[in-house]
Structure formats: structure tokens, C-alpha cells
Design a protein around this motif. Structure first.
Motif, PDB file in Angstrom:
ATOM      1  N   ILE A  86     -84.067  22.645  37.543  1.00  0.00           N
ATOM      2  CA  ILE A  86     -83.187  23.165  36.485  1.00  0.00           C
ATOM      3  C   ILE A  86     -81.752  22.740  36.748  1.00  0.00           C
ATOM      4  N   ASP A  87     -81.320  22.867  37.997  1.00  0.00           N
ATOM      5  CA  ASP A  87     -79.966  22.500  38.411  1.00  0.00           C
ATOM      6  C   ASP A  87     -80.104  21.726  39.712  1.00  0.00           C
ATOM      7  N   GLN A  88     -79.706  20.471  39.705  1.00  0.00           N
ATOM      8  CA  GLN A  88     -79.853  19.610  40.873  1.00  0.00           C
ATOM      9  C   GLN A  88     -79.062  20.108  42.074  1.00  0.00           C
ATOM     10  N   GLY A  89     -78.090  20.978  41.846  1.00  0.00           N
ATOM     11  CA  GLY A  89     -77.329  21.533  42.950  1.00  0.00           C
ATOM     12  C   GLY A  89     -76.409  20.515  43.577  1.00  0.00           C
ATOM     13  N   SER A  90     -76.011  20.799  44.823  1.00  0.00           N
ATOM     14  CA  SER A  90     -75.095  19.926  45.541  1.00  0.00           C
ATOM     15  C   SER A  90     -74.994  20.378  46.982  1.00  0.00           C
ATOM     16  N   PRO A  91     -74.371  19.549  47.818  1.00  0.00           N
ATOM     17  CA  PRO A  91     -74.050  20.013  49.169  1.00  0.00           C
ATOM     18  C   PRO A  91     -73.012  21.136  49.076  1.00  0.00           C
ATOM     19  N   LEU A  92     -72.954  21.959  50.105  1.00  0.00           N
ATOM     20  CA  LEU A  92     -72.003  23.072  50.142  1.00  0.00           C
ATOM     21  C   LEU A  92     -70.933  22.818  51.194  1.00  0.00           C
ATOM     22  N   GLY A  93     -69.720  23.230  50.885  1.00  0.00           N
ATOM     23  CA  GLY A  93     -68.595  23.068  51.795  1.00  0.00           C
ATOM     24  C   GLY A  93     -68.370  24.302  52.650  1.00  0.00           C
ATOM     25  N   LYS A  94     -67.169  24.432  53.145  1.00  0.00           N
ATOM     26  CA  LYS A  94     -66.798  25.554  54.013  1.00  0.00           C
ATOM     27  C   LYS A  94     -66.883  26.868  53.260  1.00  0.00           C
ATOM     28  N   THR A  95     -67.028  27.961  54.009  1.00  0.00           N
ATOM     29  CA  THR A  95     -67.266  29.277  53.433  1.00  0.00           C
ATOM     30  C   THR A  95     -66.096  30.218  53.657  1.00  0.00           C
ATOM     31  N   ILE A 140     -59.984  38.508  53.231  1.00  0.00           N
ATOM     32  CA  ILE A 140     -60.597  37.183  53.131  1.00  0.00           C
ATOM     33  C   ILE A 140     -60.558  36.535  54.505  1.00  0.00           C
ATOM     34  N   SER A 141     -61.696  35.939  54.883  1.00  0.00           N
ATOM     35  CA  SER A 141     -61.762  35.262  56.185  1.00  0.00           C
ATOM     36  C   SER A 141     -62.614  34.005  56.071  1.00  0.00           C
ATOM     37  N   ASP A 142     -62.398  33.095  56.991  1.00  0.00           N
ATOM     38  CA  ASP A 142     -63.228  31.911  57.100  1.00  0.00           C
ATOM     39  C   ASP A 142     -64.422  32.266  57.981  1.00  0.00           C
ATOM     40  N   ILE A 143     -65.620  31.879  57.537  1.00  0.00           N
ATOM     41  CA  ILE A 143     -66.815  32.094  58.346  1.00  0.00           C
ATOM     42  C   ILE A 143     -67.650  30.824  58.346  1.00  0.00           C
ATOM     43  N   LYS A 144     -68.617  30.793  59.216  1.00  0.00           N
ATOM     44  CA  LYS A 144     -69.562  29.684  59.275  1.00  0.00           C
ATOM     45  C   LYS A 144     -70.951  30.250  59.045  1.00  0.00           C
ATOM     46  N   ASN A 145     -71.722  29.575  58.201  1.00  0.00           N
ATOM     47  CA  ASN A 145     -73.117  29.956  58.008  1.00  0.00           C
ATOM     48  C   ASN A 145     -73.965  28.692  58.077  1.00  0.00           C
ATOM     49  N   SER A 146     -75.234  28.827  57.872  1.00  0.00           N
ATOM     50  CA  SER A 146     -76.126  27.678  58.025  1.00  0.00           C
ATOM     51  C   SER A 146     -76.545  27.056  56.691  1.00  0.00           C
ATOM     52  N   MET A 147     -75.934  27.492  55.591  1.00  0.00           N
ATOM     53  CA  MET A 147     -76.274  26.928  54.284  1.00  0.00           C
ATOM     54  C   MET A 147     -75.576  25.583  54.107  1.00  0.00           C
ATOM     55  N   THR A 148     -76.348  24.553  53.760  1.00  0.00           N
ATOM     56  CA  THR A 148     -75.780  23.215  53.613  1.00  0.00           C
ATOM     57  C   THR A 148     -75.836  22.686  52.187  1.00  0.00           C
ATOM     58  N   GLY A 149     -76.653  23.288  51.319  1.00  0.00           N
ATOM     59  CA  GLY A 149     -76.768  22.843  49.944  1.00  0.00           C
ATOM     60  C   GLY A 149     -77.711  23.748  49.178  1.00  0.00           C
ATOM     61  N   TYR A 150     -77.853  23.463  47.884  1.00  0.00           N
ATOM     62  CA  TYR A 150     -78.741  24.276  47.060  1.00  0.00           C
ATOM     63  C   TYR A 150     -79.315  23.451  45.913  1.00  0.00           C
ATOM     64  N   VAL A 151     -80.370  23.957  45.312  1.00  0.00           N
ATOM     65  CA  VAL A 151     -80.971  23.429  44.092  1.00  0.00           C
ATOM     66  C   VAL A 151     -81.635  24.621  43.397  1.00  0.00           C
TER      67      VAL A 151
END
Length: 118
Positions: free
Chosen positions: A51-60, A68-79
Motif C-alpha cells: 500500500i505504501d512503499q515506505g522508506s528508510p528511517l532517520g534519527k529519532t 524532547i530528547s534524542d534517543i536511539k532505537n532499532s527501527m531502520t525503515g517501514y512499509v
């Protein structure tokens, strides 16, 4: 058809297991070319479900009552895909290039539920 959000997961452990950083530039580039082609082929083979090709994900950024804070997670992209069932959606990602060629860890698939009251 139901809708599902698939999140590509990449961890430092998967990166280490793949020995991606230990490859020389030529080998890594060859894997990247093969991986992109395999990913495109996966997209062509599953075009009717995407439905939606998605894309890579940037910083969180995280927003909470504390601010508001900067965090790191393990998500790299979505579809976003559609399928008859959760199981059918998950099967779309078996042997996906994200983790068979690239150093990705997994793909996590969750149903997009309707809003309450609609």
C-alpha cells in the motif's frame, strides 16, 4: 483486506553477526548492489500487497511529559502492506533481503487497527 505496518529492525548484534564492517569495500558494494536488486524484486513480486512503499528511517526524537530528547532505537525503515491475515502479511517477509543479504535483524509486522468508534 487488512492493513499491516512492517518495521525493518536493525541491531548492532545483527551488524556484527553479518561481519558487514569487516568486508572490504568491493565485497560490501557488491552485496549492496545485490541487496538493492533483491529488494526491488521483492517489491515487484509483492506489488499487489504493498500500500505504501515506505522508506528508510532517520534519527529519532522522543517527546514525553519530561520534554524532547534524542534517543536511539532499532527501527531502520517501514512499509505498509495489505493481506487477508496477520500470518499472510508475515509470510510476505520470509527470506526478505533486509536480513538475508543486508545486515538487518528482522521485520516486525503489526496490524493497523481501525480507530475506536469508526
Amino acid at each position: 483486506m487488512k492493513r499491516f505496518l512492517a518495521i525493518y529492525i536493525g541491531t548492532e548484534a545483527a551488524l556484527a553477526r553479518s561481519q558487514w564492517k569487516q568486508m572490504d569495500d568491493e565485497e560490501r558494494k557488491a552485496r549492496e548492489v545485490a541487496g538493492v536488486e533483491a529488494w526491488m524484486e521483492w517489491g515487484r513480486a509483492n506489488a499487489a500487497s504493498i500500500i505504501d512503499q515506505g522508506s528508510p528511517l532517520g534519527k529519532t526524537k522522543r517527546v514525553s511529559p519530561e520534554g524532547i530528547s534524542d534517543i536511539k532505537n532499532s527501527m531502520t525503515g517501514y512499509v505498509v502492506v495489505q493481506a487477508e491475515s496477520h500470518e499472510a502479511a508475515a509470510r510476505l517477509f520470509e527470506k526478505h533481503p533486509h536480513f538475508t543479504i543486508f545486515p538487518g535483524d528482522a521485520v516486525e509486522i503489526m496490524e493497523c487497527l481501525p480507530l475506536p468508534g469508526q
